[in-house]
Design an enzyme around this catalytic site. Sequence first.
Site, PDB file in Angstrom:
ATOM      1  N   TYR A 163       0.839  -1.209   0.000  1.00 28.69           N
ATOM      2  CA  TYR A 163       0.000   0.000   0.000  1.00 28.69           C
ATOM      3  C   TYR A 163       0.877   1.264   0.000  1.00 28.69           C
ATOM      4  CZ  TYR A 163      -3.886   3.068   1.454  1.00 28.69           C
ATOM      5  OH  TYR A 163      -4.836   4.062   1.528  1.00 28.69           O
ATOM      6  N   LYS A 167       1.133   4.156  -2.910  1.00 30.26           N
ATOM      7  CA  LYS A 167       0.763   5.550  -2.656  1.00 30.26           C
ATOM      8  C   LYS A 167       1.952   6.491  -2.868  1.00 30.26           C
ATOM      9  CE  LYS A 167      -3.603   4.839  -1.666  1.00 30.26           C
ATOM     10  NZ  LYS A 167      -4.655   5.367  -2.548  1.00 30.26           N
TER      11      LYS A 167
END
Length: 255
Positions: A163, A167
């Site tokens: 994740y 990002k």
Amino acid sequence: MFWLSKGENLQLKDKVALITGSARGIGREIALTFAKEGASVVICDINTELANQTQKEFKAMGFDVLSFGVDVTKFEQVEEMLNKILDKFKRIDILVNNAGIARDNLILRLSEADWDAVLNVNLKGTFNCTKAVSRVMLKQKSGNIINIASIIGMIGNPGQANYAASKAGIIALTKSVAREFASRGIRCNAVAPGYIQTEMTAKLSPDVTEKLLNQIPLGKLGSPADVAGVCLFLASSESSYITGQTIVVDGGMAM
Ligand code: NAP
């Protein structure tokens, strides 16, 4: 509707806005905020049924919105949706790349499938939609792209390597897109939320939530409206001299 009575003051009047992952959560709130400011809104989500349900709810509030069941990881699906948007509106002014997933695990236990899934939706999905709309925005010589990143892409987090990497990639992609398209009247910025109350964070245990709250100077989780408000600022002419930036919305957590 009371907000429609603001007439000329609507900040997104005549704008066409596509928001990915907008059947629920933060994306839905962004779509609703933009609709209230006069935009023609397009809801797009992998969950077709929920997207149609959200469209019905928006219609009941007086907003005529389009909805599509689209997987942003599939470029051909994104292109097909864009062609239908262009058939109806002839233009696209705003893209919010909001669709995102998390598949958390510590690195030693993180499967290749979970690494790929998160990078595919969060980063490749953002690339796919950006590439598709940029063809039109370059011709229009105007456009506005807003990418939903995360503070985890700036500070990292144990158990969220996939994740965090996706990002951080979005933040770098934002700067490259901003530099590549600035001379053609297209701006691109990112919003990096901290912990926002949605179904994504509802899965956290009370223990983890308590620990998080202790790290947030403002002492509470954020709301989808906190993120949507910043997206509205970035989508409006109020931010016309801002591009390539990442605005953090986290109650002070990552400062
Ligand atoms: P959410 O409630 O899970 O909503 C995300 C939506 O995106 C869901 O409707 C989901 O559908 C959809 N989606 C998933 N994969 C997709 C795909 N391949 N194509 C199209 N749509 C897809 O999440 P949220 O909390 O609102 O988060 C929205 C964005 O903010 C995400 O990018 C997230 O990473 C970011 N963010 C959230 C927080 C937070 O605290 N909530 C913090 C920082 C950043 P399904 O439900 O069917 O998967």
